[in-house]
Design a protein around this motif. Structure first.
Motif, PDB file in Angstrom:
ATOM      1  N   ASP A  28      31.471  -3.160  78.546  1.00 13.54           N
ATOM      2  CA  ASP A  28      31.303  -4.030  79.703  1.00 13.54           C
ATOM      3  C   ASP A  28      30.296  -5.155  79.492  1.00 13.54           C
ATOM      4  N   GLY A  30      30.720  -7.512  77.184  1.00 15.34           N
ATOM      5  CA  GLY A  30      31.443  -8.639  76.617  1.00 15.34           C
ATOM      6  C   GLY A  30      31.635  -8.617  75.115  1.00 15.34           C
ATOM      7  N   THR A  31      31.283  -7.533  74.466  1.00 14.42           N
ATOM      8  CA  THR A  31      31.406  -7.454  73.006  1.00 14.42           C
ATOM      9  C   THR A  31      32.828  -7.728  72.554  1.00 14.42           C
ATOM     10  N   LEU A  32      33.781  -7.061  73.132  1.00 12.81           N
ATOM     11  CA  LEU A  32      35.168  -7.197  72.681  1.00 12.81           C
ATOM     12  C   LEU A  32      35.780  -8.539  73.071  1.00 12.81           C
ATOM     13  N   GLN A  33      35.232  -9.217  74.068  1.00 13.09           N
ATOM     14  CA  GLN A  33      35.716 -10.529  74.435  1.00 13.09           C
ATOM     15  C   GLN A  33      35.192 -11.596  73.474  1.00 13.09           C
ATOM     16  N   ARG A  34      33.944 -11.458  73.018  1.00  8.55           N
ATOM     17  CA  ARG A  34      33.331 -12.451  72.135  1.00  8.55           C
ATOM     18  C   ARG A  34      33.610 -12.214  70.658  1.00  8.55           C
ATOM     19  N   LYS A  37      36.197 -14.446  68.649  1.00  7.63           N
ATOM     20  CA  LYS A  37      35.756 -15.827  68.444  1.00  7.63           C
ATOM     21  C   LYS A  37      34.787 -15.933  67.276  1.00  7.63           C
ATOM     22  N   ASP A  41      40.587 -12.679  64.869  1.00  5.90           N
ATOM     23  CA  ASP A  41      41.374 -11.644  65.550  1.00  5.90           C
ATOM     24  C   ASP A  41      41.569 -10.385  64.701  1.00  5.90           C
TER      25      ASP A  41
END
Length: 66
Positions: A28, A30-34, A37, A41
């Motif tokens: 929660d 944001g590790t997997l969202q950032r 980038k 991928d």
């Protein structure tokens, strides 16, 4: 936590992983969202699905640290 930082450094013998996956908790912060980038991928998917531990030298090759 490293994905939240603008400057990312570590030693070659540091041991890193996506800890949220390793201990089976919701990522929660944001590790997997950032991560995609920063490392791309392919690397992000592998790390998110396996929680594999890698060293600082590999983190540099992936582009996670400078």
């Amino acid at each position: 936590l490293i994905t939240c930082c603008d400057l990312r450094y570590c030693t070659t013998d540091a041991r890193l992983c996506v800890k949220e996956v390793d201990v089976a908790i919701t990522a929660d912060i944001g590790t997997l969202q950032r991560l995609p980038k920063i490392v791309g991928d392919g690397h992000a998917r592998e790390l998110a699905l396996t929680a594999r531990v890698f060293d600082g030298a590999e983190a540099k090759r992936m582009g996670l640290v400078t």
